[in-house]
Design a protein around this motif. Structure first.
Motif, PDB file in Angstrom:
ATOM      1  N   VAL A 104       6.151  12.734  28.860  1.00 60.62           N
ATOM      2  CA  VAL A 104       6.456  11.443  28.248  1.00 60.62           C
ATOM      3  C   VAL A 104       7.696  10.857  28.907  1.00 60.62           C
ATOM      4  N   VAL A 105       7.826   9.546  28.828  1.00 65.72           N
ATOM      5  CA  VAL A 105       8.934   8.863  29.501  1.00 65.72           C
ATOM      6  C   VAL A 105       9.913   8.252  28.501  1.00 65.72           C
ATOM      7  N   SER A 106       9.762   8.572  27.238  1.00 61.26           N
ATOM      8  CA  SER A 106      10.579   7.954  26.197  1.00 61.26           C
ATOM      9  C   SER A 106      12.060   8.288  26.356  1.00 61.26           C
ATOM     10  N   PRO A 107      12.928   7.297  26.125  1.00 61.07           N
ATOM     11  CA  PRO A 107      14.363   7.574  26.092  1.00 61.07           C
ATOM     12  C   PRO A 107      14.713   8.286  24.788  1.00 61.07           C
ATOM     13  N   LEU A 108      15.973   8.605  24.599  1.00 64.65           N
ATOM     14  CA  LEU A 108      16.370   9.363  23.417  1.00 64.65           C
ATOM     15  C   LEU A 108      16.197   8.565  22.133  1.00 64.65           C
ATOM     16  N   PHE A 109      16.652   7.320  22.134  1.00 63.30           N
ATOM     17  CA  PHE A 109      16.605   6.537  20.891  1.00 63.30           C
ATOM     18  C   PHE A 109      16.090   5.129  21.164  1.00 63.30           C
ATOM     19  N   GLY A 110      15.965   4.346  20.098  1.00 64.52           N
ATOM     20  CA  GLY A 110      15.443   2.988  20.223  1.00 64.52           C
ATOM     21  C   GLY A 110      13.975   2.922  19.844  1.00 64.52           C
ATOM     22  N   LYS A 111      13.405   1.741  19.941  1.00 64.13           N
ATOM     23  CA  LYS A 111      12.025   1.520  19.507  1.00 64.13           C
ATOM     24  C   LYS A 111      11.011   2.331  20.302  1.00 64.13           C
ATOM     25  N   THR A 112      11.359   2.732  21.512  1.00 62.96           N
ATOM     26  CA  THR A 112      10.460   3.577  22.306  1.00 62.96           C
ATOM     27  C   THR A 112      10.994   5.002  22.410  1.00 62.96           C
ATOM     28  N   GLY A 113      11.955   5.338  21.558  1.00 68.54           N
ATOM     29  CA  GLY A 113      12.593   6.646  21.619  1.00 68.54           C
ATOM     30  C   GLY A 113      11.926   7.706  20.770  1.00 68.54           C
ATOM     31  N   ALA A 114      12.581   8.848  20.685  1.00 70.09           N
ATOM     32  CA  ALA A 114      12.013  10.033  20.046  1.00 70.09           C
ATOM     33  C   ALA A 114      11.601   9.793  18.601  1.00 70.09           C
ATOM     34  N   ALA A 115      12.472   9.178  17.815  1.00 73.19           N
ATOM     35  CA  ALA A 115      12.192   9.032  16.388  1.00 73.19           C
ATOM     36  C   ALA A 115      11.110   7.991  16.117  1.00 73.19           C
ATOM     37  N   TYR A 116      11.258   6.804  16.689  1.00 75.20           N
ATOM     38  CA  TYR A 116      10.319   5.723  16.391  1.00 75.20           C
ATOM     39  C   TYR A 116       8.912   6.007  16.908  1.00 75.20           C
ATOM     40  N   VAL A 117       8.797   6.690  18.021  1.00 77.73           N
ATOM     41  CA  VAL A 117       7.473   6.929  18.598  1.00 77.73           C
ATOM     42  C   VAL A 117       6.819   8.187  18.037  1.00 77.73           C
ATOM     43  N   PHE A 118       7.603   9.245  17.829  1.00 76.34           N
ATOM     44  CA  PHE A 118       6.990  10.542  17.539  1.00 76.34           C
ATOM     45  C   PHE A 118       7.290  11.132  16.162  1.00 76.34           C
ATOM     46  N   ALA A 119       8.363  10.704  15.505  1.00 74.78           N
ATOM     47  CA  ALA A 119       8.753  11.373  14.258  1.00 74.78           C
ATOM     48  C   ALA A 119       7.720  11.206  13.149  1.00 74.78           C
ATOM     49  N   GLY A 120       6.975  10.105  13.184  1.00 74.14           N
ATOM     50  CA  GLY A 120       5.942   9.905  12.173  1.00 74.14           C
ATOM     51  C   GLY A 120       4.889  10.999  12.199  1.00 74.14           C
ATOM     52  N   GLN A 121       4.592  11.511  13.392  1.00 72.79           N
ATOM     53  CA  GLN A 121       3.620  12.596  13.528  1.00 72.79           C
ATOM     54  C   GLN A 121       4.162  13.905  12.965  1.00 72.79           C
ATOM     55  N   LYS A 122       5.480  13.940  12.766  1.00 74.98           N
ATOM     56  CA  LYS A 122       6.136  15.173  12.332  1.00 74.98           C
ATOM     57  C   LYS A 122       6.523  15.131  10.859  1.00 74.98           C
ATOM     58  N   GLY A 123       6.041  14.097  10.151  1.00 71.11           N
ATOM     59  CA  GLY A 123       6.263  14.037   8.719  1.00 71.11           C
ATOM     60  C   GLY A 123       7.285  13.034   8.246  1.00 71.11           C
ATOM     61  N   ALA A 124       7.831  12.209   9.133  1.00 71.26           N
ATOM     62  CA  ALA A 124       8.872  11.260   8.743  1.00 71.26           C
ATOM     63  C   ALA A 124       8.274   9.938   8.266  1.00 71.26           C
ATOM     64  N   ASP A 125       8.817   9.404   7.156  1.00 72.78           N
ATOM     65  CA  ASP A 125       8.456   8.050   6.758  1.00 72.78           C
ATOM     66  C   ASP A 125       9.381   7.079   7.489  1.00 72.78           C
ATOM     67  N   PHE A 126       9.210   5.771   7.245  1.00 73.48           N
ATOM     68  CA  PHE A 126       9.947   4.792   8.041  1.00 73.48           C
ATOM     69  C   PHE A 126      11.454   4.898   7.836  1.00 73.48           C
ATOM     70  N   GLU A 127      11.887   5.129   6.600  1.00 71.61           N
ATOM     71  CA  GLU A 127      13.318   5.249   6.342  1.00 71.61           C
ATOM     72  C   GLU A 127      13.898   6.475   7.047  1.00 71.61           C
ATOM     73  N   THR A 128      13.130   7.555   7.058  1.00 70.50           N
ATOM     74  CA  THR A 128      13.583   8.767   7.746  1.00 70.50           C
ATOM     75  C   THR A 128      13.654   8.540   9.249  1.00 70.50           C
ATOM     76  N   VAL A 129      12.695   7.795   9.780  1.00 71.01           N
ATOM     77  CA  VAL A 129      12.714   7.464  11.209  1.00 71.01           C
ATOM     78  C   VAL A 129      14.012   6.750  11.571  1.00 71.01           C
ATOM     79  N   LYS A 130      14.420   5.801  10.745  1.00 72.64           N
ATOM     80  CA  LYS A 130      15.660   5.065  11.018  1.00 72.64           C
ATOM     81  C   LYS A 130      16.874   5.988  10.965  1.00 72.64           C
ATOM     82  N   LEU A 131      16.887   6.902   9.996  1.00 69.91           N
ATOM     83  CA  LEU A 131      17.994   7.855   9.902  1.00 69.91           C
ATOM     84  C   LEU A 131      18.061   8.747  11.142  1.00 69.91           C
ATOM     85  N   LEU A 132      16.898   9.218  11.568  1.00 69.73           N
ATOM     86  CA  LEU A 132      16.855  10.080  12.747  1.00 69.73           C
ATOM     87  C   LEU A 132      17.289   9.328  13.997  1.00 69.73           C
TER      88      LEU A 132
END
Length: 284
Positions: A104-132
């Motif tokens: 994958v080519v995703s940067p660490l953070f931001g709309k294309t980063g680790a949390a926004y792109v992948f955290a949902g698959q790992k059990g995070a809701d939207f508020e948790t994604v923002k925290l991460l």
């Protein structure tokens, strides 16, 4: 890394605020203890979003809050990091070549980063994604102050919940394209030139699959040979820029997962038959 910090390890207890890459660090330490001088780490299938702090901590790094206490080595601890102490990092890492296979080519953070792109698959809701995501931003800032370099925008920094970032920042690892490394070892490009059709695939193909993951690498190395994909599910909404001509889906309706498992061989054969018919009818 998935064998130590992956989704199969947590089952239904997915929570990227709590999961950690500490076990991956323990595996690296075990390899060092056995005298390994080159370590290959495959990123993918992670259950984590800790930016690699768990992995680094297992190898001697310390991540401290404003009171000098060690933070939780998981996604929840990222926002608490105020300083990083790398003085105790395993000295053997400096003499070890660590190559990280990452698709994958995703940067660490931001709309294309680790949390926004992948955290949902790992059990995070939207508020948790923002925290991460905010936590990863904090990690990047403190890390830059510590090592004098910002690796947050490196392609693949956001892989495996930011483990890519942690490995290059704290362990001195190198990120390489995982699919490319394997395909080059197979001499795939030469083989594709001699083929009439290339078939690739994935369990669930989405737009991310076309951004450097294995199917995209297969397609890019296939030259003028037509490429199709057989997948279990497709969530692709934009194939522009992709060399994959058609996607064939094996799932033909909503069925219990147990039934899908029982019938997957027949489903795959049926999809392959559709590919063959289209190919010989010049529809590909």
């Amino acid at each position: 890394m998935a064998a130590a910090s992956g989704l199969p390890m947590v089952g239904k207890r997915k929570n990227p605020m709590l999961t950690t890459t500490y076990g991956t660090g323990q595996l690296i330490k075990a390899a060092l203890d056995r005298g390994c001088k080159k370590i290959l780490i495959g990123l993918g299938g992670s259950a984590t979003n800790d930016g690699g702090i768990g992995c680094a901590a297992a190898l001697g790094a310390k991540f401290l809050d404003r009171n000098g206490k060690e933070v939780s080595l998981n996604g929840a601890g990222l926002s608490d990091i105020a300083s990083i102490d790398l003085g105790g990092i395993d000295k053997r890492l400096a003499q070890t070549d660590i190559e990280v296979l990452c698709d994958v080519v995703s940067p660490l953070f931001g709309k294309t980063g680790a949390a926004y792109v992948f955290a949902g698959q790992k059990g995070a809701d939207f508020e948790t994604v923002k925290l991460l995501d905010n936590g990863l931003r904090n990690l990047a800032e403190v890390t830059k102050d510590t090592i004098g370099k910002d690796n947050s925008s490196v392609e693949g920094a956001g892989a495996a919940g930011g483990l890519g970032f942690g490995l290059i920042s704290f362990l001195g690892a190198r990120l390489v394209k995982g699919a490319s490394a394997v395909l080059n070892a197979m001499k795939f490009e030469q083989a594709a030139k001699c083929a009439d059709l290339v078939i690739t695939g994935e369990g669930c193909m989405d737009n991310q699959s076309l951004l450097g993951k294995a199917p995209a690498e297969v397609a890019s190395l296939s030259g003028n040979t037509p490429v199709v994909a057989i997948v279990g599910m497709s969530k692709v909404t934009d194939m522009s820029g992709s060399n994959i001509r058609r996607i064939y889906v094996t799932d033909h309706g909503k069925r219990p997962f147990e039934q899908v498992l029982r019938e997957c061989r027949e489903d795959l054969a049926a999809a392959a038959h559709r590919v063959a018919v289209d190919f010989f009818n010049s529809a590909i």
